[in-house]
Scaffold this active site. Structure first.
Site, mmCIF file in Angstrom:
data_model
loop_
_atom_site.group_PDB
_atom_site.id
_atom_site.type_symbol
_atom_site.label_atom_id
_atom_site.label_comp_id
_atom_site.label_asym_id
_atom_site.label_seq_id
_atom_site.Cartn_x
_atom_site.Cartn_y
_atom_site.Cartn_z
ATOM 1 C CB VAL A 1 -0.801 0.127 1.386
ATOM 2 C CG1 VAL A 1 -1.914 1.407 0.986
ATOM 3 C CG2 VAL A 1 -1.731 -1.268 1.496
ATOM 4 N N GLY A 2 0.926 1.909 -1.148
ATOM 5 C CA GLY A 2 1.742 3.117 -1.157
ATOM 6 C C GLY A 2 0.705 4.360 -0.993
ATOM 7 C CB ALA B 1 5.768 -0.530 5.405
ATOM 8 C CG ASP B 2 7.711 2.717 1.256
ATOM 9 O OD1 ASP B 2 7.990 3.186 2.353
ATOM 10 O OD2 ASP B 2 7.632 3.730 0.080
ATOM 11 N NE ARG B 3 13.175 5.724 3.029
ATOM 12 C CZ ARG B 3 13.775 6.580 3.964
ATOM 13 N NH1 ARG B 3 12.962 7.232 4.753
ATOM 14 N NH2 ARG B 3 14.885 6.946 3.633
ATOM 15 C CB VAL C 1 -3.354 -0.603 -2.921
ATOM 16 C CG1 VAL C 1 -2.947 -2.109 -2.272
ATOM 17 C CG2 VAL C 1 -3.486 0.284 -2.020
#
Length: 260
Positions: free
Chosen positions: A7-8, A109-111, A12
Site C-alpha cells: 500500500v503506497g 514500510a516500503d523502504r 496499492v
C-alpha cells in the site's frame, strides 16, 4: 499461494506468489476509505479472471504507508479468505535487520521492504533507489543493516509544483527529451530538460556523494515505476528490479512460515 499487498501513497499493488515467484499482479488507486468489502469485490473478480480461486490463497501479507488502509485490508483477509494476515514489520513478520539510525521507528514500510529484498537478492553494500511519490535512497551495508538514506521529491511532485505555482507554464508529460541538448528552444522543451535532466543530475550527484561516504564498493539497485525510463539515460544503476518491494514482502512471509 501467497497474496501480498504493498500500500503506497498513490497505488496499492497486489501480487500473487507461488514459491517466491510472482504469478500475477494487480494495481488499484490508494483510497483509505475503500472498505474490505470493496477490495473483495474487485480482487475476487480478478482472481477468477486469472483462473484462481480464493481457496488457492493460503497466506496473506501486506505493508502500508497509509495507516487508515490497514484495518480494511485486515477485514479483507479475515472475512473473505479466513486468514489472519501478516503485517510487515510486526509480529511474525518483523523486519529482521538492524535499523541503525536515530529514529528507527520512522522508517517507512516500503523502504524497509526494499532493504530486506536488496540484501536477500544482492550481496554486499547497496544503495537502493525507489521512484515513487517521493524518491527514496537507502543505504544497506553488507550485513543487511539499514544505515540511513535520503528522501527527495518525486519527479511528478516536482513537476506539479512547477506548474501549480506558475501562471503560464503548461502541463507536460514526463518523458526523456528527444536530444541530449540541455539548451531548450521552446518553453515545453526547457521545462522537460529542467525536470528530466535536472533529476538525472540530482540522482547521479547524490549517489556519487553517498558512495564516497560509504567508502566501499556499493551496488546501486533501482526500483519503482520510473526506474526503467531513467536507466536508459544514465549508467548509475547496476540493477533495475521493478518488483523489489513485493519480493521484500515475500521474503518476510517465507521467514514467518518457517518459524511458525
Amino acid at each position: 499461494m501467497l497474496l501480498a499487498a504493498d500500500v503506497g501513497n498513490t497505488n496499492v499493488v497486489f501480487a500473487l506468489f507461488d514459491r517466491n515467484q510472482i504469478k500475477t499482479r494487480w494495481r488499484i488507486a490508494t483510497d483509505p476509505r475503500r472498505t474490505g468489502d470493496e477490495y473483495a469485490v474487485w480482487l475476487l473478480q480478478l482472481l477468477e479472471i486469472e483462473g484462481y480461486k480464493r481457496e488457492d490463497i493460503t497466506q496473506i501479507i501486506f505493508a502500508s504507508v497509509v495507516p487508515r488502509a490497514d484495518h480494511n485490508l485486515t477485514v479483507l483477509a479475515q472475512k473473505y479468505f479466513k486468514i489472519e494476515p501478516l503485517i510487515a514489520g510486526k509480529g511474525a513478520a518483523e523486519w529482521g535487520f538492524e535499523i541503525d539510525v536515530e529514529t528507527p521507528g520512522s522508517l517507512g514500510a516500503d523502504r524497509a521492504l526494499n532493504c530486506v529484498a536488496a540484501h536477500e537478492k544482492y550481496p554486499g553494500d547497496q544503495i537502493v533507489v525507489d521512484f515513487g511519490t517521493a524518491t527514496k535512497f537507502e543505504v544497506v551495508d553488507f550485513n543487511g543493516a539499514y544505515k540511513g538514506g535520503i528522501i527527495a521529491p518525486g519527479i511528478n511532485l516536482s513537476l506539479d509544483a512547477l506548474v501549480g505555482k506558475t501562471a503560464k507554464l503548461p502541463r507536460i508529460a514526463i518523458r526523456a527529451p528527444e536530444t541530449r541538448s540541455v539548451i531548450g528552444r521552446n518553453t515545453e522543451d526547457q521545462m522537460l530538460i529542467g525536470v528530466f535532466w535536472g533529476y538525472v543530475a540530482m540522482m547521479e550527484g547524490l549517489i556519487g556523494r553517498m558512495k564516497e561516504e560509504i567508502g566501499r564498493p556499493s551496488k546501486v539497485v533501482a526500483t519503482g515505476g520510473l526506474a526503467i525510463l531513467f536507466d536508459e539515460h544514465t549508467d548509475i544503476f547496476d540493477v533495475v528490479d521493478a518488483d523489489l518491494t513485493l519480493h521484500g514482502l515475500a521474503t518476510l512471509a517465507i521467514r514467518a512460515e518457517k518459524t511458525s
